[in-house]
Scaffold this active site. Structure first.
Site, mmCIF file in Angstrom:
data_model
loop_
_atom_site.group_PDB
_atom_site.id
_atom_site.type_symbol
_atom_site.label_atom_id
_atom_site.label_comp_id
_atom_site.label_asym_id
_atom_site.label_seq_id
_atom_site.Cartn_x
_atom_site.Cartn_y
_atom_site.Cartn_z
ATOM 1 N N TYR A 87 0.838 -1.194 0.000
ATOM 2 C CA TYR A 87 0.000 0.000 0.000
ATOM 3 C C TYR A 87 0.879 1.252 0.000
ATOM 4 O O TYR A 87 0.670 2.174 -0.782
ATOM 5 C CB TYR A 87 -0.905 -0.026 1.229
ATOM 6 C CG TYR A 87 -1.778 1.190 1.365
ATOM 7 C CD1 TYR A 87 -3.035 1.242 0.767
ATOM 8 C CD2 TYR A 87 -1.342 2.306 2.090
ATOM 9 C CE1 TYR A 87 -3.827 2.361 0.878
ATOM 10 C CE2 TYR A 87 -2.125 3.430 2.197
ATOM 11 C CZ TYR A 87 -3.371 3.448 1.604
ATOM 12 O OH TYR A 87 -4.151 4.563 1.711
ATOM 13 N N ASP A 88 1.889 1.245 0.870
ATOM 14 C CA ASP A 88 2.793 2.398 0.962
ATOM 15 C C ASP A 88 3.493 2.645 -0.370
ATOM 16 O O ASP A 88 3.705 3.783 -0.769
ATOM 17 C CB ASP A 88 3.845 2.165 2.057
ATOM 18 C CG ASP A 88 3.216 2.086 3.429
ATOM 19 O OD1 ASP A 88 2.057 2.523 3.569
ATOM 20 O OD2 ASP A 88 3.869 1.584 4.362
ATOM 21 N N GLU A 104 -20.944 8.481 13.316
ATOM 22 C CA GLU A 104 -20.242 8.909 14.519
ATOM 23 C C GLU A 104 -18.733 8.851 14.286
ATOM 24 O O GLU A 104 -18.210 7.816 13.882
ATOM 25 C CB GLU A 104 -20.624 7.961 15.665
ATOM 26 C CG GLU A 104 -20.359 8.503 17.035
ATOM 27 C CD GLU A 104 -21.528 9.338 17.590
ATOM 28 O OE1 GLU A 104 -22.436 9.702 16.821
ATOM 29 O OE2 GLU A 104 -21.497 9.623 18.795
ATOM 30 N N LYS A 138 -24.473 1.990 20.433
ATOM 31 C CA LYS A 138 -24.524 3.455 20.478
ATOM 32 C C LYS A 138 -23.103 3.939 20.707
ATOM 33 O O LYS A 138 -22.540 3.782 21.788
ATOM 34 C CB LYS A 138 -25.443 3.944 21.590
ATOM 35 C CG LYS A 138 -25.588 5.453 21.567
ATOM 36 C CD LYS A 138 -26.748 5.926 22.423
ATOM 37 C CE LYS A 138 -27.053 7.385 22.177
ATOM 38 N NZ LYS A 138 -25.963 8.286 22.518
ATOM 39 N N CYS A 156 15.317 -3.491 46.395
ATOM 40 C CA CYS A 156 13.903 -3.118 46.522
ATOM 41 C C CYS A 156 12.969 -4.315 46.287
ATOM 42 O O CYS A 156 13.052 -4.966 45.260
ATOM 43 C CB CYS A 156 13.598 -2.014 45.515
ATOM 44 S SG CYS A 156 11.908 -1.429 45.616
#
Ligand code: IVH
Length: 671
Positions: free
Chosen positions: A38-39, A175, A117, A434
């Site tokens: 695609y590129d 949307e 939604k 630690c």
């Protein structure tokens, strides 16, 4: 310029191919070719258009990002108003909706199309003869804003519809949203750049579309799902909402794949429950589902009430935002030592889940909200996203609250906390000791390029730590064969092998040992450089930041990490124990440097050099035996002052140190 026909054809073919692959990728979610192909097509078209600028058309896939920022958004009048939906908050509301529909239609089993939604922004796309000519926000439903420049940057929205059977004029509605992954990535970027993080994907999508400069919008991974049509001239649409959506899809527009056509309201409720379960796994945020009467003739019979259709309803999920009180801010230490503040909250129900904690990310985030213990806060939670504190309700702040500051000492082990360069991340410097970092520290210590303890893989380290047998790397060397053999999946033979491997690893090199300690930013190369330069562990443990910077590859940041690491009493103890256990390495002989012209000389570089880079100059000086330091002090022997040298040069003058300009340096290097 006259463009040869074959070039025109070539450009047109490329555009068709690119549009086709876009469609396969974004609409069908089924790419036909690898991204690289695609590129390649895209670049080929770009090259052609660059060579023949007259070829560039407004709907070419190369023309998504506008060059000029806008001064403001124009207004757009919606010819067909953009309505909203009535809400249902529970099954009862939905059943009442169904009763109204069935009564009016005089039917028992109405066919509905059920859709998620989407939690984004309603957008209208206007296609004139298949070309996207305008995109607008919903605004108040009658008047919106022209956001065409921004919408054009969304790769999944076709600039030209596919096929040839589309209406002459068609307004598509849907949307625009930000996928969850894109939201997380965007916020990470915002934070790294010291900018404000967005509270949720919806705000981020809205903020992205509100940009006047479409080059910014183009960096936001927005997407769109289409769910209906508005204005239409010169064409026809299939009879039925689901069929219309399918047609939009054929024309190259994305439609939500979760959409289903169902019969009767109970099937709608089933859809709701099915989506509610799926919700966390969806790649986008939703805040409910929408049921729409599928048949347009029935839609017409039902008509509208005020600003919402009577033929559709939104069935909402429980709210995702809630208000509660911040009880405390705890600081957690991650397995790589990163300190993260965590909000402890008065338990509150958000989106159907009880929330008691929320991440706060870092001090900057706390400062931006001016968050204080005792504050009333808005909590936001969406799907599987960890709950966040979205904002503070300042009007409810109690008296005498205090700003919160991250600690200077690690809450797990008491070691000093250091700030990572350029980022707001704080880290514990007690890596070897630690408890929070134990497993990672030991895994790194044992790894092939470090101490190379054969047979001590990640799984076994976890078992040893979980069983309380090993707390620091030094404890490894006190393991007894019988305790190891007692572990799950360990037999006598493998236990014996491990002890042999541990014994063997004691004979190492100083560079490996330094690398194994897991000092921040000290990789194999830096460890090797430190070993070559100092030759003994003692010398490294006693050196200071200034001297460290004379080592090749060591800058001011690494120097701080090294000094802080060895300053921690706990780290020193573990190192001491490791030596007692018998760690050893060959003595590193001093390289014969006495004869070099700058042996033992401390040189400081300042100002700009024109004929060579700073690091090149540093290397060349080191090759002549010099130590190259970062700052001027009484110990400095020579200062090389390039162009625009400032305070370091002045200091050298005051201290009476020799100063050479660039020409002098070149002469020196010639020797
Ligand atoms: S249909 C006449 N379908 O919800 C019906 N809207 O409250 C028009 N929304 O402004 C809207 N997902 O932003 C419809 N699948 C969906 C939707 C949806 C989200 C939003 C949209 C609209 C609002 C209505």
């Amino acid at each position: 310029m006259n463009i040869p026909t074959e070039i025109r054809v070539q450009a047109e073919t490329l555009r068709e191919q690119i549009n086709h692959h876009n469609y396969r990728y974004y609409v069908l979610d089924d790419p036909e070719v690898p991204d690289a192909e695609y590129d390649r097509l895209f670049r080929e078209l770009q090259n052609l258009e660059e060579k023949y600028p007259a070829l560039v058309s407004h709907d070419s896939p190369t023309q998504r990002v506008g060059a000029q920022p806008l001064a403001a958004f124009d207004e757009v009048q919606h010819v067909v108003p953009m309505l909203s939906l009535g809400n249902a908050f529970n099954d009862e509301d939905v059943l009442a909706f169904a009763r109204r529909v069935n009564e009016k239609l005089d039917s028992e089993d109405t066919v509905f199309t059920a859709e998620p939604k989407l939690d984004g922004l309603a957008i209208s796309l206007l296609y004139d003869n298949g070309v996207l000519v305008r995109a607008a926000t919903r605004g108040d439903g009658m008047t919106g804003e022209n956001v065409t420049q921004n919408i054009r940057t969304i790769k999944s929205i076709p600039l030209h519809m596919l096929g040839n059977d589309y209406p002459r004029l068609l307004e598509v509605r849907g949307e625009v949203y930000l996928p969850k992954a894109g939201f997380e990535a965007l916020n990470k970027r915002q934070r790294a750049a010291g900018e404000k993080a967005f509270a949720n994907p919806r705000n981020a999508a809205a903020g992205s579309l509100r940009q006047l400069d479409s080059r910014i919008t183009a960096t936001r991974p927005l997407a769109m799902f289409c769910y209906g049509v508005g204005q239409m001239e010169g064409g026809t649409l299939p009879k039925g909402h689901a069929a219309i959506l399918q047609r939009l899809k054929d024309w190259g527009l994305r439609v939500c794949p979760e959409t289903q056509t169902v019969q009767g309201i109970n099937a709608c409720l089933e859809f709701y429950r099915h989506i509610a379960v799926q919700r966390d796994q969806l790649s986008y945020d939703i805040d409910g589902v929408v049921y729409k009467v599928d048949d347009p003739a029935q839609q017409q019979i039902l008509g509208f009430v005020s600003r919402a259709p009577r033929w559709a309803i939104a069935h909402k999920f429980p709210a995702e935002e809630a208000i509660t009180r911040l009880l405390a801010i705890d600081v957690q230490v991650g397995r790589t030592g990163a300190l993260t503040p965590v909000a402890r909250l008065k338990p509150v129900e958000v989106g159907g889940v009880t929330v008691t904690n929320a991440t706060l990310h870092n001090q900057d985030e706390i400062d931006r909200m001016d968050l204080r213990i005792g504050d009333t806060v808005v909590i936001y939670r969406a799907g599987d996203v960890i709950p966040k504190v979205a904002s503070v309700v300042l009007s409810r702040r109690p008296q005498n609250t205090q700003s919160f500051r991250m600690p200077d000492q690690c809450p797990e082990c008491g070691s000093d906390v250091e700030c990572e360069d350029g980022e707001a991340i704080l880290r514990c410097s007690g890596g070897l000791f630690c408890p929070a970092q134990r497993k990672e520290a030991i895994k790194h210590f044992a790894s092939r390029r470090a101490m190379d303890i054969e047979g001590l893989g990640d799984k076994l380290v976890e078992q040893l730590v979980d069983a309380g047998l090993v707390q620091t790397p030094a404890d490894l060397f006190q393991l007894k064969p019988e305790t190891v053999a007692g572990l799950e999946r360990m037999a006598e033979k493998s236990a014996a092998n491990l002890l042999t491997a541990l014994e063997k690893s004691k004979s190492t090199t100083l560079a490996r040992f330094l690398f194994a300690l897991g000092i921040r930013e000290v990789g194999e190369t830096t460890a090797q450089n430190l070993a070559n330069h100092y030759r003994t562990l003692d010398a490294i443990m006693q050196t200071d930041e200034e001297d460290l910077q004379t080592v090749s590859d060591v800058g001011p940041i690494v120097a701080v990490y090294v000094v802080t690491f060895f300053k921690q009493a706990h780290n020193r103890e573990v190192i001491e124990q490791l030596l007692v256990q018998g760690m050893h390495w060959p003595i590193i002989e001093a390289v014969e440097t006495e004869s070099l012209p700058l042996t033992g000389k401390i040189v400081v570089l300042t100002g700009t050099l024109n004929s060579l880079g700073r690091s090149e100059a540093k290397e060349k000086l080191q090759a002549l035996g010099a130590k190259v330091a970062g700052s001027v002090s009484k110990k400095t022997d020579l200062v090389i002052a390039g162009e625009a040298a400032g305070s370091k040069r002045e200091k050298a003058e005051i201290l009476g140190i020799d100063i050479l300009d660039e020409a002098g340096l070149l002469e020196l290097l010639e020797k």
